[in-house]
Design a protein around this motif. Structure first.
Motif, short mmCIF file in Angstrom:
data_model
loop_
_atom_site.label_atom_id
_atom_site.label_comp_id
_atom_site.label_asym_id
_atom_site.label_seq_id
_atom_site.Cartn_x
_atom_site.Cartn_y
_atom_site.Cartn_z
N LYS A 62 0.83 -1.20 0.00
CA LYS A 62 0.00 0.00 0.00
C LYS A 62 0.87 1.26 0.00
N SER B 72 2.02 2.28 -3.37
CA SER B 72 1.00 2.46 -4.39
C SER B 72 0.67 3.93 -4.60
N SER C 17 -2.32 5.07 -4.78
CA SER C 17 -3.44 5.42 -3.92
C SER C 17 -2.94 5.91 -2.56
N TYR C 18 -1.87 5.29 -2.06
CA TYR C 18 -1.30 5.73 -0.80
C TYR C 18 -0.70 7.14 -0.95
N THR D 228 -1.72 9.53 -3.00
CA THR D 228 -2.80 10.52 -3.01
C THR D 228 -3.46 10.63 -1.63
N ASP D 229 -3.48 9.53 -0.88
CA ASP D 229 -3.98 9.60 0.50
C ASP D 229 -3.10 10.55 1.32
N GLU E 292 3.64 6.10 -14.03
CA GLU E 292 3.02 6.35 -12.72
C GLU E 292 2.89 7.85 -12.45
N GLN F 38 -4.66 12.18 -11.51
CA GLN F 38 -5.44 11.97 -10.29
C GLN F 38 -5.54 13.24 -9.46
N LYS G 103 -8.86 15.41 -8.67
CA LYS G 103 -9.28 15.40 -7.27
C LYS G 103 -9.33 16.79 -6.65
#
Length: 435
Positions: free
Chosen positions: A26, A29, A31-32, A34-35, A67, A74, A78
């Motif tokens: 995670k 990644s 997604s992590y 952007t988190d 990436e 993203q 967002k």
């Protein structure tokens, strides 16, 4: 009972390993990443903000090109302005137009992208990372035009952060930090510097070399300009960059011959016009003997433009001239061996170049970026120089043709205003007579 306990411990150990692996995956990644950006924007504490920003940069540095492309798409989607929120903020402001509601409207129209950029700057070396990030972003703009609004946010902030008032003008000399000299060699984008010895020629007493530095990036020359003392106007780039050292008592003018933005991440931040004006001021103060300020400038794109034009258009530009005499320009291997032919057809080539610089437009501005830059700065087109650049790149870009711009100190402001407000291009009389 003991066997059951061992079994449960075994399962617990395996589970811990499994969840640990999932956590590691995670962390690697997108997604992590952007988190973490979400956390950074929502975080109020400066110390924790620094920690999160540093972790974001550590992960971003590990991303490959694909990436990074996904990451930009993203965060653009967002954090871009939300139209429904803007509409609501507009209605609230119209209903009650006070400072509080105006601030809410400003926040809504800005979105969260600029705030993300500001907070990424909290990390150590954050500014340097952001400049590099924008360089990455520029790479994807042609493929993803929707990212241009994100790029505008970068430019908006960079124009404040790299305001010339914050920058330090430095004279580059032979004893300047060797690391800086190597970066100049690497980043010279107009006339290649092939070695440290070649750079030293440009740092002799008959030459001036200035660069802008930012306090945070103290060893990174952001943009630099090169100047030659000349008797009259300079008309050969090889004489300027490779010729013998001239007598510094025998000059009455300077010729600007190169200006390079050394960092792609700072493109379109308009440092160049401030640099030229600042250098003119410095030269006036230190060398009062200098009364005239010229450039010897390249014309990138002239050759490719000419080769795309229909013959009927070239005939119309040249009027009674036999355009077939210029067919040799279509040879892919045109180089200094064609120097004599180019000289023989100089009148026709001056007409072609003059037309290109003054009539070929994009958004009512000269198509040629160098011309647009100098004319917007208040310069006049002074002369078109045949065989001004005898290098292979010079022939490839513009058949060896260069152009002199003249910065007439008493007319710079008027020329700039006429160009910006009326699209008027200032042209010296000596050139008008020959085209």
């Amino acid at each position: 009972m003991l066997g059951l306990k061992k079994f449960l411990n075994f399962i617990a150990d395996k589970s811990k390993g499994l969840f640990s692996n999932l956590f590691i995956k995670k962390k690697d990644s997108l997604s992590y990443l952007t988190d973490l950006c979400d956390q950074l924007i929502s975080e109020d504490g400066v110390v924790s903000g620094i920690t999160i920003a540093r972790e974001i940069w550590q992960l971003y540095e590990k991303l490959n090109l694909e990436e990074k492309e996904v990451f930009f798409l993203q965060i653009d989607k967002k954090y871009k302005p939300n139209y429904s929120i803007i509409t609501k903020a507009c209605k609230v402001f119209i209903d009650k137009n006070n400072e509080t509601n105006l601030e809410l409207l400003n926040e809504a129209t800005e979105g969260k992208r600029q705030e993300l950029i500001r907070r990424l700057n909290l990390a150590p070396n954050g500014t340097q990372y952001l400049v590099k990030m924008r360089e990455d972003l520029i790479y994807f703009l042609n493929k993803h035009p929707e990212l241009k609004s994100l790029d505008k946010d970068f430019r908006h902030l960079f124009r404040s952060w790299f305001n010339p008032g914050f920058l330090k003008l430095t004279r580059i000399k032979k004893d300047t930090d060797p690391d800086i000299l190597q970066k100049i060699i690497k980043n010279e984008r107009v006339h290649e510097i092939k070695s440290i010895e070649a750079l030293y020629r440009r740092l002799e007493n008959d030459r001036l070399f200035y660069a802008y530095f930012h306090p945070i990036l103290d060893k990174e020359p952001l943009i630099f300009v090169q100047v030659a003392f000349t008797k009259g106007i300079g008309n050969s780039i090889q004489a300027i960059t490779e010729g013998d050292i001239s007598n510094t008592n025998n000059y009455d003018a300077v010729t600007f011959y190169s200006i390079s933005n050394s960092n792609k991440g700072l493109q379109q931040i308009t440092l160049g016009n401030f640099l030229i004006k600042r250098v003119v001021f410095e030269i006036q103060q230190e060398f009062p003997k200098v009364k005239q300020f010229y450039t010897l400038s390249p014309i990138p794109g002239l050759a490719s433009w000419f080769l795309k034009q229909p013959e009927v258009k070239i005939k119309n530009i040249l009027k009674n001239y036999n355009s077939s005499q210029l067919y040799f320009l279509k040879d892919e291997n045109i180089d200094s061996f064609n120097r004599k032919k180019i000289e023989e057809n100089k009148d026709a080539l001056k007409k072609i170049t003059y037309y290109y610089l003054t009539e070929e437009k994009f958004n009512n501005r000269p198509l040629n970026g160098v011309a647009n830059f100098h004319l917007n700065n208040g310069a006049s087109i002074y002369d078109i120089v045949i065989n001004g650049d005898l290098s292979s790149n010079g022939y490839k870009e513009s058949f060896g043709i260069m152009v002199n711009y003249y910065y007439e100190l008493g007319k710079i402001v008027k020329n700039h205003e006429d160009f910006v407000n009326k699209g008027k291009i200032s042209i010296m009389d000596n050139l008008k007579e020959h085209v």
